[in-house]
Enzyme design. Structure first.
Site, PDB file in Angstrom:
ATOM      1  N   ALA A  19       0.750  -1.196   0.182  1.00  0.00           N
ATOM      2  CA  ALA A  19      -0.147   0.058  -0.068  1.00  0.00           C
ATOM      3  C   ALA A  19       0.916   1.134  -0.021  1.00  0.00           C
ATOM      4  CB  ALA A  19      -0.929   0.068   1.259  1.00  0.00           C
ATOM      5  N   TYR A  39       4.266 -14.585 -13.991  1.00  0.00           N
ATOM      6  CA  TYR A  39       3.350 -13.748 -13.565  1.00  0.00           C
ATOM      7  C   TYR A  39       1.946 -14.269 -13.556  1.00  0.00           C
ATOM      8  CZ  TYR A  39       0.914  -9.256 -12.678  1.00  0.00           C
ATOM      9  OH  TYR A  39       0.023  -8.364 -12.055  1.00  0.00           O
TER      10      TYR A  39
HETATM   11  N1  LIG Z   1      -0.624  -2.219 -13.050  1.00  0.00           N
HETATM   12  C1  LIG Z   1      -1.260  -2.817 -13.596  1.00  0.00           C
HETATM   13  O1  LIG Z   1      -1.682  -2.645 -14.711  1.00  0.00           O
HETATM   14  C2  LIG Z   1      -1.796  -4.387 -12.968  1.00  0.00           C
HETATM   15  C3  LIG Z   1      -2.729  -4.956 -13.631  1.00  0.00           C
HETATM   16  C4  LIG Z   1      -3.222  -6.258 -13.165  1.00  0.00           C
HETATM   17  C5  LIG Z   1      -2.740  -6.535 -11.557  1.00  0.00           C
HETATM   18  N2  LIG Z   1      -1.870  -5.576 -10.993  1.00  0.00           N
HETATM   19  C6  LIG Z   1      -1.555  -6.241  -9.566  1.00  0.00           C
HETATM   20  O2  LIG Z   1      -2.030  -5.096  -8.950  1.00  0.00           O
HETATM   21  C7  LIG Z   1      -1.266  -5.089  -7.578  1.00  0.00           C
HETATM   22  C8  LIG Z   1      -0.704  -3.801  -7.590  1.00  0.00           C
HETATM   23  O3  LIG Z   1       0.162  -3.205  -8.527  1.00  0.00           O
HETATM   24  P1  LIG Z   1       0.565  -1.927  -8.855  1.00  0.00           P
HETATM   25  O4  LIG Z   1       0.412  -1.781 -10.198  1.00  0.00           O
HETATM   26  O5  LIG Z   1      -0.080  -1.040  -7.896  1.00  0.00           O
HETATM   27  O6  LIG Z   1       2.255  -2.111  -8.441  1.00  0.00           O
HETATM   28  P2  LIG Z   1       3.213  -1.268  -7.910  1.00  0.00           P
HETATM   29  O7  LIG Z   1       4.789  -1.859  -8.331  1.00  0.00           O
HETATM   30  O8  LIG Z   1       3.004   0.194  -8.461  1.00  0.00           O
HETATM   31  O9  LIG Z   1       3.158  -1.509  -6.362  1.00  0.00           O
HETATM   32  C9  LIG Z   1       3.217  -2.832  -5.813  1.00  0.00           C
HETATM   33  C10 LIG Z   1       3.678  -2.292  -4.123  1.00  0.00           C
HETATM   34  O10 LIG Z   1       3.904  -3.719  -3.565  1.00  0.00           O
HETATM   35  C11 LIG Z   1       5.274  -3.794  -2.871  1.00  0.00           C
HETATM   36  N3  LIG Z   1       5.791  -5.018  -2.885  1.00  0.00           N
HETATM   37  C12 LIG Z   1       6.648  -5.595  -3.535  1.00  0.00           C
HETATM   38  N4  LIG Z   1       6.896  -6.700  -3.137  1.00  0.00           N
HETATM   39  C13 LIG Z   1       6.371  -6.834  -1.760  1.00  0.00           C
HETATM   40  C14 LIG Z   1       6.581  -7.716  -0.861  1.00  0.00           C
HETATM   41  N5  LIG Z   1       7.380  -8.894  -1.082  1.00  0.00           N
HETATM   42  N6  LIG Z   1       5.721  -7.544   0.281  1.00  0.00           N
HETATM   43  C15 LIG Z   1       5.200  -6.399   0.485  1.00  0.00           C
HETATM   44  N7  LIG Z   1       4.994  -5.447  -0.417  1.00  0.00           N
HETATM   45  C16 LIG Z   1       5.548  -5.411  -1.722  1.00  0.00           C
HETATM   46  C17 LIG Z   1       5.952  -2.503  -3.505  1.00  0.00           C
HETATM   47  O11 LIG Z   1       6.907  -1.951  -2.794  1.00  0.00           O
HETATM   48  C18 LIG Z   1       4.832  -1.615  -4.026  1.00  0.00           C
HETATM   49  O12 LIG Z   1       4.667  -0.583  -3.155  1.00  0.00           O
HETATM   50  C19 LIG Z   1      -0.085  -6.148  -7.974  1.00  0.00           C
HETATM   51  O13 LIG Z   1      -0.413  -7.388  -7.232  1.00  0.00           O
HETATM   52  C20 LIG Z   1      -0.037  -6.395  -9.391  1.00  0.00           C
HETATM   53  O14 LIG Z   1       0.214  -7.516  -9.809  1.00  0.00           O
HETATM   54  C21 LIG Z   1      -1.609  -4.557 -11.655  1.00  0.00           C
END
Ligand SMILES: NC(=O)c1ccc[n+]([C@@H]2O[C@H](COP(=O)([O-])OP(=O)(O)OC[C@H]3O[C@@H](n4cnc5c(N)ncnc54)[C@H](O)[C@@H]3O)[C@@H](O)[C@H]2O)c1
Length: 265
Positions: free
Chosen positions: A13, A154
């Site tokens: 978050a 992924y």
């Molecule tokens: N952005 C997209 O288009 C997209 C699409 C589908 C799904 N998602 C999913 O949505 C979620 C959020 O993605 P986002 O785009 O905001 O990514 P982001 O990289 O901007 O944020 C992810 C956050 O997770 C934290 N993180 C990473 N590894 C961690 C760990 N081991 N323990 C705790 N925290 C950890 C990071 O520090 C970061 O703050 C993810 O699960 C991602 O797979 C994203």
């Protein structure tokens, strides 16, 4: 204030979708635990939430570490007395062809995206079960539903998350705990900015009927619904929030004109 009196943990978050989700749940009245592996980001989100009047703490946790996952759930109880909502949002990504994907890639991505959600959920359910109330929302992905190129690690992690959601949902339904997924399509976050080159962005604009990336706030709204009492009969569901990406079929109408941009008739 549909989440007033509720206590929520949101993993990952410190930025991106997780930040939008924690801000939405706090705006809806929940006391929130802002958790991330990045302590500084989580801390500043919690400070800004407290400055705006919300109940918020930050906890550094690596979701793939079992001791961290247990300490995270315990921190919610220590600070706010209980735990009602867990959003498994923390995730990492890579885009590598099947033969280029290493065992270490598989272990790292699955370790965070799937086993991380498993560990945090186990710790949370142990608190939720005795009081017969809980909401768990997992952030899955369209990449876990389709065979996208480069998505061996992924996509597999997110497909596993969808199935784990179903199993948990069935086992926990009779105990007042619902478990559901939100599956984003392409969302404009730091992760997408880092992973998507121009060709990828153009491809998404072509494939998504709404012709745009989604916003983190649009994911947060769906999570807030599934995390609320309003979603009391929704179990094991995956809500795609993707601008129609998953739904779309062939989008050519005639003469090479893409149907959604063609006036009716
Ligand atoms: N952005 C997209 O288009 C997209 C699409 C589908 C799904 N998602 C999913 O949505 C979620 C959020 O993605 P986002 O785009 O905001 O990514 P982001 O990289 O901007 O944020 C992810 C956050 O997770 C934290 N993180 C990473 N590894 C961690 C760990 N081991 N323990 C705790 N925290 C950890 C990071 O520090 C970061 O703050 C993810 O699960 C991602 O797979 C994203």
């Amino acid at each position: 204030m549909k989440l007033a009196g509720r206590v929520a943990i949101i993993t990952g978050a410190g930025r991106g979708m997780g930040e939008a989700i924690v801000r939405k749940l706090a705006a809806d009245g929940a006391a929130v635990v802002v958790s991330d592996i990045d302590e500084a980001n989580a801390g500043s989100v919690a400070i800004s939430l407290r400055d705006s009047g919300a109940k918020a703490i930050s906890v550094r946790a690596d979701v793939s570490n079992e001791a961290d996952a247990i300490a995270l759930a315990d921190a919610a109880v220590a600070e706010f007395g209980t735990l009602d909502i867990l959003v498994n949002n923390a995730g990492i990504s890579t885009t590598k062809l099947f033969l280029e994907t290493s065992k270490a890639d598989m272990e790292r991505i699955i370790g965070v995206n799937l086993i991380g959600a498993f560990l945090c959920s186990q710790a949370a359910v142990r608190i939720m079960l005795p009081k017969k109330y809980g909401r768990i929302v997992n952030i899955a992905s369209l990449s876990g539903q389709r065979g996208g190129i480069g998505r061996t690690a992924y996509g597999t992690s997110k497909a596993g998350l969808e199935l784990m959601t179903k199993v948990m949902s069935v086992e926990l339904a009779a105990f007042g705990i619902t478990v559901n997924n939100v599956a984003p399509g392409a969302i404009a976050t730091q992760m997408a900015i880092e992973q998507h080159d121009k060709a990828t962005r153009d491809a998404y604009h072509y494939l998504i009927p709404q012709r745009r990336y989604g916003l983190p706030e649009e994911i947060a709204s769906a999570v807030a619904y599934l995390a609320s009492e309003e979603a009391s009969h929704v179990c094991g569901h995956t809500m795609n929030v993707d601008g129609g990406f998953q739904t779309a079929g062939l989008m050519f109408k005639r003469d090479g004109v893409i149907a959604p941009e063609t006036p009716a008739g």
